[in-house]
Design an enzyme around this catalytic site. Structure first.
Site, PDB file in Angstrom:
ATOM      1  CE  LYS A   8      11.071   0.905   0.184  1.00  0.00           C
ATOM      2  NZ  LYS A   8      11.582   0.687  -1.176  1.00  0.00           N
ATOM      3  CE  LYS A  29       5.033   7.139   0.793  1.00  0.00           C
ATOM      4  NZ  LYS A  29       5.500   5.762   1.162  1.00  0.00           N
ATOM      5  CG  LEU A  71      -1.864  -1.255   1.254  1.00  0.00           C
ATOM      6  CD1 LEU A  71      -2.466  -1.470   2.627  1.00  0.00           C
ATOM      7  CD2 LEU A  71      -2.966  -1.117   0.194  1.00  0.00           C
ATOM      8  CB  THR A 107       7.712   2.679   1.776  1.00  0.00           C
ATOM      9  OG1 THR A 107       8.292   1.912   0.716  1.00  0.00           O
ATOM     10  CG2 THR A 107       8.807   3.521   2.434  1.00  0.00           C
TER      11      THR A 107
END
Length: 308
Positions: free
Chosen positions: A172, A241, A66, A97
């Protein structure tokens, strides 16, 4: 362990999720999929589920892919979400993420119902997902990881256990920040090289045998200078983001981040110039727009592509 005759749940079948689900289907797994776009479900070969609730009820292992933590939280915590139907022995693997703090909270809530959350950040992009060659950074219980490892092997070649829950998503974000740095800095260098009259293929050859070498010089710009922007990967909006999530992470850790200004400026520029939903490689065009309408690929500049 989910067998190939027991449905494997997959929620979020877009750019990356769809490719991973397709690899699972090709490996012989029955995938029960849910996405806000029904066409994504059929495109990857999954069996359509009417709702998140159906996936959670029917599947012992549920994978999530997502856009961000807010969406993950809505899917897990929402009315008739995953948490409502969570049960003893169920495993949720978050391939998104996500913010590590959010991941940890979701893990605690799922654990109260006997379910286990693994956070599994992914790297490699759409091309690696297509080939089943992703790298996974996993946080959580090692026994649970071994239980689902055969599933993960359908779309990954490297699986690293990074530590407890949240460690995978932390790794990540660190990786994505370096990716953003390399991409935005290389984009600037390539625009400068074009304006200086250099042969960009020769410039890339120089960089790739010198200390400036990075993922963007090796894997992105050899295609971009030929006009292939490798569509299908992370958008500028998603890259922005991720950089913001990295800044939030290191702020909470008390780590100074003087280097975050550059990718924030570069991808912020791309968003402002209308490239938000384009692949993040087009950050080079945003920088080019402010540098005299430069394009680094061969051919005359098409003013119609200028989004400034």
């Amino acid at each position: 362990m989910t067998s190939k005759t027991t449905p494997l749940g997959f929620i979020g079948l877009g750019n990356m999720g769809g490719r991973m689900a397709r690899r699972l289907v090709s490996a012989g797994y029955e995938v029960l999929g849910h996405d806000t776009r029904s066409e994504n479900i059929t495109a990857c070969g999954a069996t359509p589920a009417e709702s998140v609730a159906e996936v959670a009820r029917r599947c012992d292992v549920v994978l999530l892919s997502l856009p961000e933590s807010k969406v993950v939280e809505a899917v897990v915590l929402g009315e008739q979400g995953v948490l409502t139907h969570a049960r003893e022995g169920q495993v949720v693997v978050d391939l998104s993420t996500s913010a590590p703090a959010s991941t940890t909270r979701l893990h605690e809530q799922l654990a109260q119902r006997g379910a286990t959350l693994l956070d599994a950040g992914i790297s490699g992009g759409a091309a690696a997902a297509e080939k089943g060659a992703l790298t996974l950074m996993v946080g959580g219980d090692t026994t649970t990881l071994e239980r689902v490892r055969p599933l993960l092997a359908a779309f990954s070649v490297n699986v690293f256990h990074c530590g407890p829950v949240g460690a995978g998503h932390t790794a990540k974000l660190l990786n994505n920040f370096l990716n953003a740095i390399a991409l935005s800095a290389t984009a600037e260098v390539m625009v400068a090289g074009r304006k200086a009259g250099l042969d960009l293929q020769v410039l890339l050859d120089v960089l790739n045998t010198s200390s400036g070498v990075n993922f963007a010089t090796q894997n992105r710009f050899p295609k971009i200078i030929q006009g292939d922007y490798l569509k299908g990967g992370l958008t500028n909006a998603l890259m922005m983001k991720d950089v913001l999530a990295y800044v939030d992470l290191v702020t909470g850790l008390g780590v100074a981040s003087p280097n975050s200004a550059a990718p924030l400026a570069s991808f912020g520029l791309a968003l402002q110039l209308g490239y938000a939903q384009d692949i993040s490689n087009t950050v080079v065009d945003a920088i080019g727009d402010l540098s005299g309408r430069v394009r680094v690929h061969d051919g005359a500049y098409d003013a119609g592509k200028d989004k400034s």
